[in-house]
Design a protein around this motif. Structure first.
Motif, PDB file in Angstrom:
ATOM      1  N   LEU A  67       1.069  -1.354   0.306  1.00 36.94           N
ATOM      2  CA  LEU A  67       0.006   0.448   0.221  1.00 36.94           C
ATOM      3  C   LEU A  67       0.789   1.300   0.121  1.00 36.94           C
ATOM      4  CD1 LEU A  67      -2.687   1.406  -0.325  1.00 36.94           C
ATOM      5  CD2 LEU A  67      -2.777   1.011   3.049  1.00 36.94           C
ATOM      6  N   HIS A  68       0.759   1.982  -1.130  1.00 34.94           N
ATOM      7  CA  HIS A  68       1.321   3.530  -1.033  1.00 34.94           C
ATOM      8  C   HIS A  68       0.189   4.641  -1.036  1.00 34.94           C
ATOM      9  CE1 HIS A  68       5.733   1.983  -2.227  1.00 34.94           C
ATOM     10  NE2 HIS A  68       4.705   0.830  -2.685  1.00 34.94           N
ATOM     11  N   GLU A  69       0.974   5.096  -0.629  1.00 35.26           N
ATOM     12  CA  GLU A  69       0.201   6.153  -0.710  1.00 35.26           C
ATOM     13  C   GLU A  69       0.122   7.633  -1.890  1.00 35.26           C
ATOM     14  OE1 GLU A  69       0.501   8.977   3.826  1.00 35.26           O
ATOM     15  OE2 GLU A  69       2.475   9.240   2.507  1.00 35.26           O
ATOM     16  N   VAL A  70      -0.854   8.219  -2.409  1.00 38.50           N
ATOM     17  CA  VAL A  70      -0.715   9.292  -2.950  1.00 38.50           C
ATOM     18  C   VAL A  70      -0.094   9.446  -3.356  1.00 38.50           C
ATOM     19  CG1 VAL A  70      -2.149  11.397  -4.117  1.00 38.50           C
ATOM     20  CG2 VAL A  70      -2.999  10.237  -2.172  1.00 38.50           C
ATOM     21  N   ASP A  71       1.051  10.102  -3.105  1.00 37.51           N
ATOM     22  CA  ASP A  71       2.468  11.086  -3.457  1.00 37.51           C
ATOM     23  C   ASP A  71       4.245   9.304  -3.563  1.00 37.51           C
ATOM     24  OD1 ASP A  71       3.106   9.600  -0.576  1.00 37.51           O
ATOM     25  OD2 ASP A  71       3.778  12.319  -0.125  1.00 37.51           O
ATOM     26  N   PHE A  72       3.190   8.146  -3.375  1.00 35.16           N
ATOM     27  CA  PHE A  72       3.441   6.867  -3.772  1.00 35.16           C
ATOM     28  C   PHE A  72       4.720   6.516  -2.980  1.00 35.16           C
ATOM     29  CE2 PHE A  72       5.421   3.113  -6.249  1.00 35.16           C
ATOM     30  CZ  PHE A  72       4.486   3.141  -6.494  1.00 35.16           C
ATOM     31  N   THR A  73       4.653   7.181  -0.917  1.00 33.34           N
ATOM     32  CA  THR A  73       4.994   6.588  -0.188  1.00 33.34           C
ATOM     33  C   THR A  73       4.495   5.364   0.708  1.00 33.34           C
ATOM     34  OG1 THR A  73       5.392   9.360   0.218  1.00 33.34           O
ATOM     35  CG2 THR A  73       5.575   7.441   2.005  1.00 33.34           C
ATOM     36  N   TYR A  74       5.660   4.452   0.297  1.00 39.76           N
ATOM     37  CA  TYR A  74       5.189   3.143   0.842  1.00 39.76           C
ATOM     38  C   TYR A  74       4.936   3.814   2.246  1.00 39.76           C
ATOM     39  CZ  TYR A  74       5.739  -1.166   2.988  1.00 39.76           C
ATOM     40  OH  TYR A  74       6.511  -2.298   3.540  1.00 39.76           O
ATOM     41  N   LEU A  75       3.790   2.515   2.752  1.00 34.33           N
ATOM     42  CA  LEU A  75       2.547   2.330   3.778  1.00 34.33           C
ATOM     43  C   LEU A  75       3.242   1.638   4.411  1.00 34.33           C
ATOM     44  CD1 LEU A  75      -0.299   4.178   3.058  1.00 34.33           C
ATOM     45  CD2 LEU A  75       1.163   4.745   4.132  1.00 34.33           C
ATOM     46  N   GLU A  76       2.817   0.493   3.750  1.00 38.64           N
ATOM     47  CA  GLU A  76       3.348  -1.120   4.215  1.00 38.64           C
ATOM     48  C   GLU A  76       2.821  -2.139   3.263  1.00 38.64           C
ATOM     49  OE1 GLU A  76      -0.373  -2.961   6.903  1.00 38.64           O
ATOM     50  OE2 GLU A  76      -1.585  -0.945   6.049  1.00 38.64           O
ATOM     51  N   THR A  77       3.673  -3.540   3.450  1.00 37.78           N
ATOM     52  CA  THR A  77       2.825  -5.257   2.719  1.00 37.78           C
ATOM     53  C   THR A  77       2.130  -5.495   3.475  1.00 37.78           C
ATOM     54  OG1 THR A  77       5.681  -4.687   2.370  1.00 37.78           O
ATOM     55  CG2 THR A  77       4.061  -6.818   2.180  1.00 37.78           C
ATOM     56  N   LEU A  78       1.024  -5.373   2.055  1.00 41.19           N
ATOM     57  CA  LEU A  78      -0.161  -6.185   2.915  1.00 41.19           C
ATOM     58  C   LEU A  78       0.350  -8.019   2.587  1.00 41.19           C
ATOM     59  CD1 LEU A  78      -2.667  -3.645   1.095  1.00 41.19           C
ATOM     60  CD2 LEU A  78      -1.878  -3.344   3.594  1.00 41.19           C
TER      61      LEU A  78
END
Length: 94
Positions: A67-78
């Motif tokens: 999952l990545h934010e709108v600006d493509f910042t990594y959030l987490e591996t699902l």
């Protein structure tokens, strides 16, 4: 950009689910495919080389979905797996 131009020796041997677009970039470790979610974030599927010795990190799973934010910042591996069906099942359950 496409995996064919960014990773010319890569063999894509799985079918990417509908709605995911090829957004591969040669500075990544492997091809990636992404889909924008209604909230603007992205699901990103990474498909690594079939042969672990061809990967930048041979001990990691071949497939993962992040999952990545709108600006493509990594959030987490699902989910990550060496089994493509695990990834498809996860996407179907979302």
């Amino acid at each position: 950009m496409s995996y064919q131009t960014e990773f010319p020796d890569f063999v894509l041997d799985v079918t990417i689910p509908d709605g995911f677009e090829d957004n591969s970039w040669h500075n990544d470790a492997c091809p990636r495919f992404q889909k924008q979610l209604p909230d603007g974030n992205y699901l990103v599927i990474w498909v690594n080389y079939a042969n672990p010795q061809d990967r930048d990190y041979p001990n990691l799973h071949r497939f993962s979905i992040d999952l990545h934010e709108v600006d493509f910042t990594y959030l987490e591996t699902l989910r990550s797996s060496d089994n493509w069906q695990d990834i498809l099942d996860f996407i179907a359950a979302i």
